[in-house]
Write an enzyme that holds these catalytic residues in place. Sequence first.
Site, mmCIF file in Angstrom:
data_model
loop_
_atom_site.group_PDB
_atom_site.id
_atom_site.type_symbol
_atom_site.label_atom_id
_atom_site.label_comp_id
_atom_site.label_asym_id
_atom_site.label_seq_id
_atom_site.Cartn_x
_atom_site.Cartn_y
_atom_site.Cartn_z
ATOM 1 N N ASP A 1 -7.816 -31.919 17.032
ATOM 2 C CA ASP A 1 -7.978 -32.523 15.708
ATOM 3 C C ASP A 1 -9.389 -33.105 15.661
ATOM 4 O OD1 ASP A 1 -8.108 -34.201 13.528
ATOM 5 O OD2 ASP A 1 -6.036 -34.914 13.712
ATOM 6 N N PHE B 1 -3.980 -40.235 15.534
ATOM 7 C CA PHE B 1 -3.786 -40.214 14.087
ATOM 8 C C PHE B 1 -3.989 -38.787 13.589
ATOM 9 C CE2 PHE B 1 -4.832 -40.454 9.620
ATOM 10 C CZ PHE B 1 -3.789 -41.233 9.163
ATOM 11 N N LYS C 1 -12.547 -34.351 6.683
ATOM 12 C CA LYS C 1 -13.472 -35.424 6.321
ATOM 13 C C LYS C 1 -14.889 -34.977 5.912
ATOM 14 C CE LYS C 1 -11.092 -39.437 7.945
ATOM 15 N NZ LYS C 1 -9.934 -39.269 8.825
HETATM 16 C C1 LIG Z 1 -8.463 -38.998 8.656
HETATM 17 C C2 LIG Z 1 -7.810 -38.208 9.717
HETATM 18 C C3 LIG Z 1 -6.740 -37.340 9.422
HETATM 19 C C4 LIG Z 1 -6.128 -37.250 8.071
HETATM 20 O O1 LIG Z 1 -6.993 -36.729 7.115
HETATM 21 P P1 LIG Z 1 -6.632 -36.856 5.558
HETATM 22 O O2 LIG Z 1 -7.743 -36.093 4.892
HETATM 23 O O3 LIG Z 1 -6.624 -38.308 5.221
HETATM 24 O O4 LIG Z 1 -5.307 -36.241 5.371
HETATM 25 C C5 LIG Z 1 -6.240 -36.572 10.456
HETATM 26 N N1 LIG Z 1 -6.724 -36.661 11.692
HETATM 27 C C6 LIG Z 1 -7.745 -37.495 12.015
HETATM 28 C C7 LIG Z 1 -8.246 -37.530 13.409
HETATM 29 C C8 LIG Z 1 -8.303 -38.307 11.038
HETATM 30 O O5 LIG Z 1 -9.285 -39.160 11.357
#
Ligand SMILES: *Cc1c(COP(=O)(O)O)cnc(C)c1O
Length: 398
Positions: free
Chosen positions: A222, A137, A251
């Site tokens: 990420d 994700f 986050k």
């Molecule tokens: C939540 C998340 C995102 C996206 O972040 P947003 O602030 O909602 O755009 C990207 N990568 C990972 C691994 C995430 O958990």
Amino acid sequence: MTQPVMELCEQVVCSTYMRYPVVLERGRGSRLWDVDGNEYIDFVAGIAVCNLGHCHPEVAEVICRQAQTLVHVSNLFYTKPQVELAAALKRLSFADRVFFANSGAEANEAAIKLARKYSRDKYGPGRFHVITMEDSFHGRTLATLSATAQEKVHKGFEPLVEGFHFVPYNDIDAVRRAMTAQVCAVLVEPIQGEGGVRLGDPDYFRELRALCRERDVLLIFDEVQVGMGRTGTLFAYEQLGVSPDVMTLAKALGNGLPIGAMLATEAAACAFTPGSHASTFGGTPLVTAAAGKVLELIAREEFLASVRDKGNHFMEKLQGLRLRHPEKIRDVRGRGLMVGMELAGPGKAVVDGCLKKGFLINCTHETVLRFVPPLVIEKDEIDRLVIALDEVLEEWTP
Ligand SMILES: *Cc1c(COP(=O)(O)O)cnc(C)c1O
């Protein structure tokens, strides 16, 4: 008091979310209260966002002070909180430079753009492909949803951005096969969050690091969800024994204020030059002052040690629960306070059952209960959740 808010929401807010029937009003530490005065113990933390707990007094004080000093000026000018936050991130990580954005998706967009530009400057056009992992994700903007290897986030938004190739997670041979001359980057989560709390294999990451270095392909981690102390080290990559060329954060970086960051080595970051990339709100004095305080508090070794300790306690308790419900619990896994429990069926009823007992938990990937509490959670709060889970599982059938 809950019903009118829910009804108004149905009429005026885009219906992109499935929400629980709770209207939250107030929070402190690991506790939340709804508009009817009911108390909850929070194992969601705004999806791994409020790592220091809700309304942390020291962070709130910095926000108040900065809100009365300077909120925003644009990146046409320098501000101290932004520069100091970048310097702190540099000191505490592999990185040399930071680009500030407002969200995880935007930080990943910056990373993808940087990888394309780095490669194009060095090798010319055509080398723009990015390898990402199944069940990953990376966000909901067009490029980041294209990078996300999950059918459900693509559906209805095609055509996708070109050049993303998906391979199974933890499978180095699949990466080798996908590593064509067009590839400029590999984008991967050290632990897959939305994908069901799946842990990266250190051997895989070591080989991935070597392969990317050999091909001059940027390795992008990420850490939007797993960074900022969640796994018991400031960044999750520290436990893999390899560093990336680029890392994204968001986050928990602002403990609830919207901020994203892309961190890169000098060699990679060079590809961005004045005018290459920008964001109006990226790195405002308000959010960077708050994030500076958040980083200072989370990076303390005693604090990180407490996350590991509480994480181990949580895992032991859940392993015990697993023995009590062997046909209902398939697996328990995690690092620090990033904990997943895979059930033998859809977890929604378990989440609802916990909610009724005053615990906020979350289910991802259909069958995986994900526990990402504020890192300030107490062991006795963990114990109370495990007792509630035991009762709910007693009644639940997969
Ligand atoms: C939540 C998340 C995102 C996206 O972040 P947003 O602030 O909602 O755009 C990207 N990568 C990972 C691994 C995430 O958990």
